[in-house]
Design a protein around this motif. Structure first.
Motif, PDB file in Angstrom:
ATOM      1  N   PHE A 182       0.000  -7.577  56.761  1.00  0.00           N
ATOM      2  CA  PHE A 182      -1.152  -7.290  56.119  1.00  0.00           C
ATOM      3  C   PHE A 182      -1.885  -7.292  55.115  1.00  0.00           C
ATOM      4  O   PHE A 182      -3.121  -7.322  54.639  1.00  0.00           O
ATOM      5  N   GLU A 183      -0.982  -8.219  54.016  1.00  0.00           N
ATOM      6  CA  GLU A 183      -1.859  -8.696  52.509  1.00  0.00           C
ATOM      7  C   GLU A 183      -2.015  -9.554  53.257  1.00  0.00           C
ATOM      8  O   GLU A 183      -3.126 -10.280  53.356  1.00  0.00           O
ATOM      9  N   GLU A 184      -1.162 -10.575  53.787  1.00  0.00           N
ATOM     10  CA  GLU A 184      -2.663 -11.423  54.437  1.00  0.00           C
ATOM     11  C   GLU A 184      -3.253 -11.857  55.183  1.00  0.00           C
ATOM     12  O   GLU A 184      -4.346 -12.020  55.024  1.00  0.00           O
ATOM     13  N   TYR A 185      -3.534 -10.303  56.159  1.00  0.00           N
ATOM     14  CA  TYR A 185      -4.843 -10.159  56.646  1.00  0.00           C
ATOM     15  C   TYR A 185      -5.699  -9.945  55.970  1.00  0.00           C
ATOM     16  O   TYR A 185      -6.724 -10.031  56.626  1.00  0.00           O
ATOM     17  N   ALA A 186      -5.070  -8.785  54.848  1.00  0.00           N
ATOM     18  CA  ALA A 186      -6.648  -8.389  53.961  1.00  0.00           C
ATOM     19  C   ALA A 186      -7.250  -9.601  53.134  1.00  0.00           C
ATOM     20  O   ALA A 186      -8.458  -9.502  52.955  1.00  0.00           O
ATOM     21  N   LEU A 203      -9.748 -10.908  55.200  1.00  0.00           N
ATOM     22  CA  LEU A 203     -10.854 -10.626  55.517  1.00  0.00           C
ATOM     23  C   LEU A 203     -11.818 -10.510  53.968  1.00  0.00           C
ATOM     24  O   LEU A 203     -12.712 -10.275  54.179  1.00  0.00           O
ATOM     25  N   GLY A 204     -11.328 -11.014  53.499  1.00  0.00           N
ATOM     26  CA  GLY A 204     -11.907 -10.241  51.907  1.00  0.00           C
ATOM     27  C   GLY A 204     -12.505 -11.769  51.850  1.00  0.00           C
ATOM     28  O   GLY A 204     -13.197 -11.713  51.790  1.00  0.00           O
ATOM     29  N   GLU A 205     -11.625 -12.429  52.098  1.00  0.00           N
ATOM     30  CA  GLU A 205     -12.299 -13.758  52.520  1.00  0.00           C
ATOM     31  C   GLU A 205     -13.810 -13.978  53.102  1.00  0.00           C
ATOM     32  O   GLU A 205     -14.637 -15.018  52.967  1.00  0.00           O
ATOM     33  N   PHE A 206     -13.538 -13.330  54.389  1.00  0.00           N
ATOM     34  CA  PHE A 206     -14.379 -13.221  55.295  1.00  0.00           C
ATOM     35  C   PHE A 206     -15.857 -12.747  54.465  1.00  0.00           C
ATOM     36  O   PHE A 206     -16.624 -13.753  55.202  1.00  0.00           O
ATOM     37  N   ILE A 207     -15.636 -11.902  53.679  1.00  0.00           N
ATOM     38  CA  ILE A 207     -16.461 -10.909  53.779  1.00  0.00           C
ATOM     39  C   ILE A 207     -17.337 -11.643  52.603  1.00  0.00           C
ATOM     40  O   ILE A 207     -18.331 -11.703  51.992  1.00  0.00           O
ATOM     41  N   LEU A 256      -7.555  -5.457  49.634  1.00  0.00           N
ATOM     42  CA  LEU A 256      -8.666  -5.693  50.696  1.00  0.00           C
ATOM     43  C   LEU A 256      -9.390  -5.464  49.110  1.00  0.00           C
ATOM     44  O   LEU A 256     -10.583  -6.100  49.060  1.00  0.00           O
ATOM     45  N   GLN A 257      -9.683  -4.590  48.706  1.00  0.00           N
ATOM     46  CA  GLN A 257     -10.409  -3.594  47.648  1.00  0.00           C
ATOM     47  C   GLN A 257      -9.643  -4.829  46.381  1.00  0.00           C
ATOM     48  O   GLN A 257     -10.942  -5.080  45.761  1.00  0.00           O
ATOM     49  N   GLU A 258      -8.637  -5.429  46.452  1.00  0.00           N
ATOM     50  CA  GLU A 258      -8.494  -5.729  45.205  1.00  0.00           C
ATOM     51  C   GLU A 258      -8.866  -7.705  44.984  1.00  0.00           C
ATOM     52  O   GLU A 258      -9.334  -7.652  44.022  1.00  0.00           O
ATOM     53  N   TYR A 259      -8.739  -8.569  46.192  1.00  0.00           N
ATOM     54  CA  TYR A 259      -9.602  -8.816  47.005  1.00  0.00           C
ATOM     55  C   TYR A 259     -11.388  -9.428  46.487  1.00  0.00           C
ATOM     56  O   TYR A 259     -11.655  -9.716  45.525  1.00  0.00           O
ATOM     57  N   ASP A 276     -16.108 -10.290  42.418  1.00  0.00           N
ATOM     58  CA  ASP A 276     -17.212  -9.807  41.767  1.00  0.00           C
ATOM     59  C   ASP A 276     -17.868  -8.322  43.161  1.00  0.00           C
ATOM     60  O   ASP A 276     -19.330  -8.831  42.947  1.00  0.00           O
ATOM     61  N   ILE A 277     -17.294  -8.337  43.917  1.00  0.00           N
ATOM     62  CA  ILE A 277     -17.687  -7.772  44.991  1.00  0.00           C
ATOM     63  C   ILE A 277     -17.343  -6.023  44.943  1.00  0.00           C
ATOM     64  O   ILE A 277     -16.441  -5.353  45.387  1.00  0.00           O
TER      65      ILE A 277
END
Length: 286
Positions: free
Chosen positions: A211-215, A218-222, A251-254, A259-260
Motif C-alpha cells: 500500500f505504500e508503493e501504491y500510495a 497514486l501521488g505521482e499520478f496526481i 499519499l498525504q505525505e507524498y 507542494d500539493i
C-alpha cells in the motif's frame, strides 16, 4: 411536468438502476434493480435483458413522466446514443443506435433518454448527492479493475481518459488498477491474489509495503497529471478506495512533499454514484 427520474448504470457484467428521489437526492431503494448481463452475447439478448430490467424499475409509472439517464462505458457517441465499442464487451451492438432501440421497445420518446460516460457519471453522482456537493472544480478518480478519470468545472463532468497516458515504463492504469496489486504480490511472494481484499488477510508488513508503493504511484499520478486541472478537491471512488485508510497517510505525505494541498474526498456512494450521476445528468440536460 414533474418527471420520474431513472438512473441506469450499464456495466460489463450487470445493469443496475433505480428511481431517484430528487428532493432527497438519493436512490429509492424499493425500486433498485440489479441484473446480470452477458456483454459478450448477441445484440437481441442484450437488449432483451436491458429492457426487462428497466421495466422492473419503472413498473407503475406513467411513461410520459419518465426521464432516463444512462451511464455507459466508452467508446460511445453519447449525444446520439450510438455504441462505438469495437473490441471486447458489447461488440455485437457496435454502431447500433441504442437510444432509438430503447425508445421503441419502452414506448418512450428519444427525448426522454440521455447517455453519459460512466466515469463522468460517478463524479456527477458525488456532486449531486455525495461528498463534493457545492464544489466548483473537482477531479474524480475511480480506482478498481480499471482507472477512471473525470473533471468538473461548473457545468458537466467530462471523461478525461487518462488511463493509458504514459507513466513510468508503461501507462497509468498498469500502476493504479487492481492488476498492479496482483502482479506486485506475485513478484514479492510467488503467490496469487485477486485484488486488495485478499491483502487484508496477509502479513501486515507485506500489506504495508504494497500500500505504500501504491500510495507513491497514486501521488505521482496526481502530481504528473491532476494538479494541472487545479481542482478544489479530488474525489476517489472504486473498490481500491475502500482500502484508503491503509494508504492515506503515505499519499498525504507524498502530496505535501510535492507542494500539493488539494482536499481529498472519499466517495460517499461508491457503486451507486454512477446511477445517481446518470439521473443528475438527465435532469441537467433538460
Amino acid at each position: 411536468m414533474r418527471h420520474n427520474i431513472i438512473g441506469i448504470d450499464v456495466g460489463g457484467s450487470h445493469i443496475t438502476l433505480s428511481q431517484v428521489d430528487t428532493e432527497k437526492k438519493e436512490l429509492i431503494s424499493s425500486s433498485y434493480v440489479r441484473e446480470h448481463i452477458d456483454s459478450f452475447g448477441k445484440k437481441e439478448q442484450i437488449f432483451e435483458d436491458w429492457v426487462a430490467a428497466i421495466n422492473k424499475a419503472i413498473e407503475g409509472l406513467e411513461k410520459e413522466t419518465l426521464l432516463l439517464g444512462i451511464a455507459m462505458p466508452g467508446p460511445f457517441d453519447y449525444e446520439n446514443g450510438i455504441s462505438l465499442m469495437l473490441q471486447g464487451k458489447f461488440m455485437d451492438i457496435y454502431q447500433v443506435n441504442i437510444k432509438e432501440v430503447l425508445a421503441e421497445r419502452l414506448s418512450l420518446s428519444q427525448d426522454q433518454i440521455y447517455f453519459v460516460n460512466d466515469a463522468a457519471a460517478f463524479l456527477e453522482g458525488e456532486l449531486y448527492g455525495g461528498c463534493v456537493q457545492g464544489y466548483k472544480r473537482v477531479f474524480g478518480i475511480t480506482l478498481g479493475t480499471g482507472l477512471g478519470t473525470t473533471f468538473f468545472k461548473g457545468e458537466f463532468s467530462t471523461d478525461e481518459d487518462l488511463w493509458n497516458s504514459p507513466f513510468r515504463d508503461s501507462i497509468c492504469e498498469d500502476y493504479l488498477a487492481t492488476r498492479w496489486f496482483v502482479k506486485r504480490y506475485k513478484q514479492l511472494t510467488g503467490e496469487t491474489i485477486t485484488g486488495t481484499k485478499d491483502l487484508y488477510e496477509k502479513p501486515q508488513e507485506l500489506q504495508a509495503q504494497m500500500f505504500e508503493e501504491y500510495a507513491e504511484s497514486l501521488g505521482e499520478f496526481i502530481v504528473k497529471y491532476v494538479k494541472y486541472y487545479d481542482p478544489e478537491a479530488i474525489v476517489l471512488g472504486g473498490n481500491i478506495t475502500k482500502a484508503y485508510p491503509l494508504y492515506q497517510e503515505k499519499l498525504q505525505e507524498y502530496l505535501e512533499e510535492n507542494d500539493i494541498h488539494v482536499k481529498i474526498e472519499i466517495s460517499k456512494i461508491f457503486e451507486d454514484a454512477a446511477i445517481l450521476g446518470a439521473a443528475s445528468f438527465a435532469i441537467k440536460s433538460q
